[in-house]
Design a protein around this motif. Structure first.
Motif, short mmCIF file in Angstrom:
data_model
loop_
_atom_site.label_atom_id
_atom_site.label_comp_id
_atom_site.label_asym_id
_atom_site.label_seq_id
_atom_site.Cartn_x
_atom_site.Cartn_y
_atom_site.Cartn_z
N LYS A 1 12.87 -23.13 35.10
CA LYS A 1 14.32 -22.71 35.59
C LYS A 1 14.95 -21.82 34.42
O LYS A 1 15.68 -20.94 34.87
N LYS A 2 14.70 -22.33 33.15
CA LYS A 2 15.08 -21.35 31.90
C LYS A 2 14.50 -20.03 32.11
O LYS A 2 15.39 -19.06 31.65
N LEU A 3 13.51 -19.66 32.84
CA LEU A 3 12.86 -18.43 33.03
C LEU A 3 13.16 -17.83 34.18
O LEU A 3 12.76 -16.68 34.67
N GLY A 4 13.88 -18.44 34.96
CA GLY A 4 14.62 -17.81 36.18
C GLY A 4 14.02 -18.31 37.54
O GLY A 4 14.14 -17.65 38.57
N MET A 5 12.99 -19.21 37.51
CA MET A 5 12.25 -19.46 38.54
C MET A 5 12.94 -20.70 39.18
O MET A 5 12.82 -21.68 38.32
N THR A 6 13.20 -20.83 40.21
CA THR A 6 13.67 -21.80 41.12
C THR A 6 12.87 -22.42 42.39
O THR A 6 12.67 -23.59 42.49
N THR A 7 11.96 -21.35 42.61
CA THR A 7 11.09 -21.71 43.70
C THR A 7 9.82 -21.02 43.55
O THR A 7 9.71 -20.08 42.88
N TYR A 8 8.67 -21.43 44.42
CA TYR A 8 7.48 -20.90 44.26
C TYR A 8 6.96 -20.82 45.53
O TYR A 8 6.62 -21.82 46.13
N GLU A 9 6.47 -19.59 46.07
CA GLU A 9 6.00 -19.49 47.44
C GLU A 9 6.90 -20.14 48.51
O GLU A 9 6.35 -20.78 49.37
N GLY A 10 8.19 -20.05 48.32
CA GLY A 10 9.14 -20.61 49.35
C GLY A 10 9.28 -22.31 49.08
O GLY A 10 10.00 -22.95 50.05
N ARG A 11 8.74 -22.84 48.21
CA ARG A 11 8.74 -24.33 47.84
C ARG A 11 9.45 -24.38 46.81
O ARG A 11 9.29 -23.84 45.99
N LYS A 12 10.43 -25.64 46.83
CA LYS A 12 10.98 -25.98 45.36
C LYS A 12 10.02 -26.32 44.40
O LYS A 12 9.17 -26.94 44.78
N THR B 1 1.06 -19.34 32.95
CA THR B 1 0.78 -18.00 33.41
C THR B 1 2.13 -17.16 33.41
O THR B 1 2.05 -15.98 33.18
N VAL B 2 3.21 -17.82 33.77
CA VAL B 2 4.72 -17.13 33.65
C VAL B 2 4.76 -16.64 32.18
O VAL B 2 5.30 -15.40 32.04
N GLY C 1 9.89 -33.38 35.05
CA GLY C 1 11.19 -32.74 34.88
C GLY C 1 11.22 -31.56 33.61
O GLY C 1 11.79 -30.63 33.65
N TRP C 2 10.29 -31.59 32.55
CA TRP C 2 10.46 -30.83 31.57
C TRP C 2 9.76 -29.50 31.83
O TRP C 2 10.36 -28.43 31.69
N TYR C 3 8.86 -29.46 32.68
CA TYR C 3 7.98 -28.22 33.28
C TYR C 3 8.95 -27.66 34.25
O TYR C 3 9.16 -26.54 34.10
#
Length: 43
Positions: A14-25, A40-41, A7-9
């Motif tokens: 999400k703080k960095l603006g990422m909610t999905t990666y390669e079409g998956r949550k 990496t981000v 959950g922390w990760y």
């Protein structure tokens, strides 16, 4: 939320603006994958 938990990760990504990666949550990925993705981000 505990530092290093899944959950922390998700929260940090999400703080960095990422909610999905390669079409998956983000919640559908395992913790070790999220840790590597966050590393990496941030670079």
């Amino acid at each position: 939320m505990h530092y290093g938990s899944k959950g922390w990760y998700v929260q940090e990504l999400k703080k960095l603006g990422m909610t999905t990666y390669e079409g998956r949550k983000l919640q559908s990925y395992k913790t070790h994958f999220l840790a590597n993705l966050l590393d990496t981000v941030k670079k």
